[in-house]
Design a protein around this motif. Structure first.
Motif, short mmCIF file in Angstrom:
data_model
loop_
_atom_site.label_atom_id
_atom_site.label_comp_id
_atom_site.label_asym_id
_atom_site.label_seq_id
_atom_site.Cartn_x
_atom_site.Cartn_y
_atom_site.Cartn_z
N THR A 89 0.85 -1.20 0.00
CA THR A 89 0.00 0.00 0.00
C THR A 89 0.88 1.24 0.00
N LEU A 90 1.53 1.52 1.14
CA LEU A 90 2.51 2.61 1.15
C LEU A 90 3.77 2.22 0.40
N THR A 91 4.10 0.93 0.45
CA THR A 91 5.25 0.44 -0.31
C THR A 91 4.75 -0.38 -1.49
N ASP A 92 5.65 -0.69 -2.40
CA ASP A 92 5.25 -1.41 -3.61
C ASP A 92 4.92 -2.87 -3.34
N PRO A 98 10.74 -0.25 -1.01
CA PRO A 98 10.74 1.20 -0.79
C PRO A 98 9.33 1.79 -0.77
N LEU A 99 9.28 3.02 -0.30
CA LEU A 99 8.03 3.78 -0.27
C LEU A 99 7.62 4.12 -1.70
N ARG A 100 6.33 4.08 -1.97
CA ARG A 100 5.84 4.43 -3.31
C ARG A 100 6.08 5.91 -3.60
N ASP A 101 6.33 6.21 -4.87
CA ASP A 101 6.50 7.60 -5.29
C ASP A 101 5.18 8.36 -5.10
N GLY A 102 5.30 9.59 -4.70
CA GLY A 102 4.13 10.45 -4.56
C GLY A 102 3.35 10.28 -3.28
N THR A 103 3.83 9.41 -2.37
CA THR A 103 3.08 9.17 -1.14
C THR A 103 3.00 10.42 -0.27
#
Length: 592
Positions: free
Chosen positions: A274-277, A395-400
């Protein structure tokens, strides 16, 4: 009269059912106006009211049914059969026939159908749908495997310890059903003003009849008061919002969830997927003895083509993203849970865990890089020497960060993270996001308790993608599932499904929901105001019942045109996107 009576009869049945549930709706006004018009011979006015009422009801039910039908085939994760060893052969049997002690074959990619223990050797299981742990885990012989996990490695045998209905996955499904049944249905937006509007209408109609002794004036008042702007314009605005949200890859399962989404004040987010891929990626590459970074990656990825292990596939994907050409490996040997050895372009290559590689090469004086929480270290040996290391992480998703900032501007004042992963991993991944709290190490039932406790502060929106999130999604006021790659059970339990694998779609979805609800409220206020003015004119004898019906039609057109403005809502967070043949295309034509 023949056209009005069936509609009136159906309406009376629905009113009785609503009253039995303790609900008083504006349908009573429509029933009164049709009945009065028939009694006093104003059949044309009654027919106009009947057509408008039935059209509004059909529109609302059609929109709800269509949204639900889109989701029926998403529940695909639940296994229906299992492969069992019996008398020296394999047989496919229904889950209900599996008993404790049965030996099952779990092929690569299969979902573990029941709880059991690993027989012989080892197994690699992807448990992210159950625990939130993004990286596969290795289970040795005798270790317990949870149903609902996915086999991410080679095929292995499982000895069942529980029947299907007593297993972990079945328990999660039951949690979803219980949470869904405990959530009260949302009343229609227009019905909140129903009692007051009903009293005003009856009062004006009665006064007009009492002071003029003319029942036709009362009929005219009731016809003008028939709340078609509320019955029609509100569903139109909300359905337009549903359509507009789908334009941005956000499927909302009906007008009720859209309204709930607009009122959300607390947001609870899952981490993995969700927050990560949800898939490991290369974070850094360290090389030794002068070898180039791309050369190390190319040789390692070439060898990793021979396995389906998620970490290996992530290395292959990383090499392909850099445009590296990968040769076909030769003489590949895989040690389950440890690594690979093989020949790539005549060079002996070893890829795997640090201990596995160091045990086969000369690496006495080389240390491996320090790992942060949640990272995995992959070592690479070339021609008998340790050539380097790759650090893998989710990693954290872009644009979070931008998405969360946008949600706060739209009125979401509390944002929490709820994950089954370790606290230090969650803290590292979400550093800098400005979350109001992190709840780590949670089981599915603990996530439900978190949602229920936060509901005391106001409407709660929960976002998740795994089976472990499904109960919490069902318990929340509004559940949002990552439907593109997430578990189908969570998509079925949720009220909203993000059709693309991007959590930043949530921002436009909330903005559209708030805009559609605002336009619906405008339509309600305008419709009631104009209707009251028309009722007063009818009470003073300036309108006949038929004229009142025609004026009501004009009011309907005005508020419906206003409601259709929801189709033009343009979220500030992102540009419009279209779903075309399974690809997501932006205005510039870039596919992602």
């Amino acid at each position: 009269m023949i056209g009005v009576i069936p509609i009136l009869a159906a309406l009376l049945v629905e009113i009785l059912r609503s009253l039995a549930r303790g609900e008083v709706g504006l349908d009573i006004v429509a029933a009164l106006s049709m009945t009065a018009a028939l009694v006093f011979g104003e059949t044309l006015a009654a027919a106009v009211v009947a057509v408008m009422y039935s059209g509004g009801t059909f529109l609302e039910s059609f929109a709800e049914g269509r949204a639900r039908r889109e989701m029926r085939d998403l529940l695909s994760r639940v296994p229906r059969t299992a492969t069992r060893h019996r008398d020296g052969r394999l047989e496919d049997v229904p889950l209900d026939e599996i008993a404790p002690g049965d030996r099952l074959l779990i092929r690569q990619g299969d979902i573990v159908p029941v709880d059991g223990t690993v027989e012989f050797l080892s197994a690699f299981l992807d448990t992210s749908a159950l625990t939130g742990e993004s990286l596969p885990i290795k289970l040795t012989a005798g270790a317990e495997a949870m149903s609902g996990s996915t086999n991410a490695g080679d095929a292995f045998n499982l000895v069942a310890t529980r029947e299907a209905h007593d297993s972990t996955y079945a328990g999660i499904v039951r949690l979803v059903e219980q949470a869904q049944s405990s959530k009260a249905p949302m009343s229609r937006l227009a019905d909140r003003w129903s009692l007051g509007f009903l009293l005003v209408t009856v009062g004006i109609a009665f006064a007009a009849w009492w002071f003029t002794n003319d029942p036709i004036r009362a009929v005219a008042v009731l016809v003008v008061a028939t709340p078609c702007p509320l019955i029609l314009a509100v569903p139109v605005a909300l359905v337009a919002g549903l359509s507009r949200a789908a334009h941005f890859g956000v499927l909302i399962k009906g007008a009720g969830p859209l309204e709930a989404m607009a009122r959300a004040r607390t947001l609870i987010l899952d981490k993995t997927g969700t927050l990560t891929d949800g898939r490991p990626q290369i974070v850094s590459i360290d090389t030794h003895d002068g070898i180039e970074t791309d050369e190390l990656l190319r040789l390692a990825a070439a060898l990793d083509q021979a396995t389906k292990h998620p970490v290996a596939q992530a290395i292959v994907a990383g090499a392909q993203e850099r445009g590296l050409t990968l040769p076909v490996p030769q003489e590949v040997r895989e040690t389950p849970g440890e690594g690979l050895t093989g020949i790539v372009e005549g060079r002996r290559v070893i890829v795997g865990g640090h201990g596995f590689v160091v045990g086969q090469v000369d690496a006495a004086a080389v240390d491996h890089p320090a790992l942060s929480a949640g990272s995995v270290l992959v070592a690479v040996g070339i021609d008998g020497k340790l050539a380097g290391h790759m650090v893998m992480a989710d990693p954290l998703r872009d644009g979070t960060h931008d998405m969360l900032s946008g949600l706060r501007r739209q009125g979401v004042d509390r944002i929490l993270l709820a994950t089954g992963d370790r606290h230090e991993v969650a803290e590292r991944v979400t550093a800098g996001l400005g979350l109001d709290g992190i709840r780590a190490g949670l089981t599915p039932d603990q996530k439900v308790l978190l949602v229920l406790s936060e509901r005391k502060r106001g409407p709660v929106m929960m976002v998740g993608d795994g089976v472990n999130d499904a109960p919490a999604l069902a318990a929340a006021d509004i559940g949002v599932a990552m439907g593109a790659r997430g578990a189908a059970a969570s998509a079925e339990a949720a009220d909203v499904v993000l059709l693309v694998d991007r959590v930043d779609r949530l921002g436009p979805g909330v903005e559209i929901a708030r805009g559609a609800r605002r336009i619906a409220l405008e339509s309600v206020v305008a419709g009631i105001g104009l209707s009251v003015m028309g009722m007063i004119a009818a009470a003073f004898g300036y309108l006949t019942p038929v004229q009142g019906a025609l004026i009501q039609e004009a009011i309907d057109i005005a508020v419906i045109l206003n409601a259709l403005r929801a189709l033009r809502i343009q979220p500030a967070e992102t540009g419009p996107m279209h779903l075309t043949d399974g690809a997501l295309v932006t205005r510039k034509g870039i596919k992602t």
